[in-house]
Design a protein around this motif. Structure first.
Motif, PDB file in Angstrom:
ATOM      1  N   CYS A 165       8.614  18.601 -44.226  1.00 55.70           N
ATOM      2  CA  CYS A 165       7.713  19.092 -44.085  1.00 55.70           C
ATOM      3  C   CYS A 165       7.099  20.440 -43.700  1.00 55.70           C
TER       4      CYS A 165
ATOM      5  N   CYS B  33       7.055  21.049 -40.538  1.00 55.55           N
ATOM      6  CA  CYS B  33       7.583  21.513 -38.804  1.00 55.55           C
ATOM      7  C   CYS B  33       8.949  21.062 -39.269  1.00 55.55           C
TER       8      CYS B  33
ATOM      9  N   CYS C 233       9.416  12.510 -40.707  1.00 61.06           N
ATOM     10  CA  CYS C 233       8.363  13.320 -39.207  1.00 61.06           C
ATOM     11  C   CYS C 233       7.350  12.196 -38.611  1.00 61.06           C
TER      12      CYS C 233
ATOM     13  N   TRP D 195       3.896  12.395 -39.413  1.00 64.74           N
ATOM     14  CA  TRP D 195       3.454  11.455 -41.394  1.00 64.74           C
ATOM     15  C   TRP D 195       4.062   9.930 -41.259  1.00 64.74           C
TER      16      TRP D 195
ATOM     17  N   HIS E 274       2.187  20.394 -39.879  1.00 63.89           N
ATOM     18  CA  HIS E 274       2.756  19.704 -40.474  1.00 63.89           C
ATOM     19  C   HIS E 274       2.258  19.009 -41.670  1.00 63.89           C
TER      20      HIS E 274
HETATM   21 ZN   LIG Z   1       6.006  17.006 -39.908  1.00 62.76          ZN
END
Ligand SMILES: [Zn+2]
Length: 309
Positions: free
Chosen positions: A48, A50, A57, A60, A255
């Motif tokens: 992701c 992030c 994550c 998600w 994200h």
């Molecule tokens: Zn993420």
């Protein structure tokens, strides 16, 4: 029903940068290229924006829970089969002309609609941004008829796009195992014409489409963002644009599910127009792309022989 801003255009036209800046605005949740979520994230568990693996994550995980009661309940083979069946550039005339979408078009679009609605719910955002770019997907989402869709059509000079497609770019989400696709200038010139024309057709089918020139957007990102926010129905306060600094933006963690490596940038993102193609694209290729894309370059207001300043 989630409000969706779809960023369209041929790859390497600047959609990722536009998405990252939009994602900083209040009430906006930027999702990256959702078109690749099924294979690259659900199947391959890539990273992701992030930095976490998709499967770990938190954002998600919550989206999957809300949309499908968990990602495990998504039949990825089915989504990919539907994608192969309906999301094709050659199907655009059919998608654009149909008044009643086929069942498989509606089914394929329903996966996106669920992701968009869940992302809006989880993030609390009024607007979700999908930077999938593909014109065929935009036509699918329109044809499905139950998605509140607006499209930003990002255009960049075809010669700059062609040069970018010739460069080697690693894909960090695969930990160096893979590179981004490359195209010859002749091939990217043909794709540039086809994809950009497809967004013109989308506008004629009644979808709100705002075309922006990437070079113009970068020349004044503040003005460009204010105009896009207005188009998307987002009300801005002066403090909302403080992340824009002279020559760069200060980005928070995002994200983004998939897309250009710029989706991993946190902190300082330079905002400058890359004009390297004007000196680095060989003259014969520059003439070829200029000839193939000339009519549309002129229609979009591009000079035929720009010089690097
Ligand atoms: Zn993420």
């Amino acid at each position: 029903m989630a409000e969706v801003l779809f960023l369209g255009g041929l790859g390497r036209s600047g959609t990722t940068l536009v998405e990252r800046l939009l994602g900083e605005l209040p009430g906006v949740c930027a999702l990256g290229e959702v078109v690749h979520l099924w294979q690259r994230d659900l199947r391959d568990d890539e990273r992701c924006g992030c930095g976490e693996r998709f499967s770990t994550c938190e954002f998600w995980l919550r989206v999957g829970k809300s949309a499908f009661d968990g990602w495990d309940n998504v039949d990825v083979d089915r989504v990919l089969a539907l994608r192969d069946a309906v999301e094709r550039t050659r199907h655009i005339p059919w998608l654009a002309s149909t008044a009643r979408p086929a069942a498989d078009v509606r089914e394929y679009a329903s996966f996106y609609a669920k992701v968009y609605a869940a992302a809006a719910e989880v993030s609390g955002a009024k607007l979700v941004v999908d930077s999938s770019k593909h014109s065929a997907l935009a036509h699918v989402l329109r044809a499905a008829g139950d998605i509140d869709l607006r499209v930003v059509h990002v255009v960049r000079d075809a010669r700059g796009v062609a040069y970018s497609w010739t460069k080697r770019v690693a894909r960090p989400e695969t930990d160096g195992a893979d590179e981004m696709t490359r195209y010859s200038p002749g091939r990217s010139a043909l794709l540039w014409n086809a994809h950009n024309a497809a967004f013109g057709l989308l506008a004629r089918r009644g979808v709100p489409v705002r075309r922006i020139r990437y070079e113009e957007f970068l020349a004044d990102p503040r003005a460009g963002l204010i105009r896009l926010a207005d188009f998307a129905g987002i009300t801005l306060q002066p403090a909302d644009l403080e992340f824009l600094r002279p020559g760069h933006a200060d980005l928070r963690v995002g994200h983004s599910a998939a897309g250009n490596p710029m989706r991993f940038t946190v902190g300082r993102l330079p905002l400058r127009h890359d004009t390297a193609w004007m000196r680095a694209l060989p003259p014969a290729q520059r003439r070829l792309v200029g000839a193939v894309c000339g009519p549309m370059l002129r229609a979009y207001g591009y000079p035929m022989n720009p010089q690097e300043s």
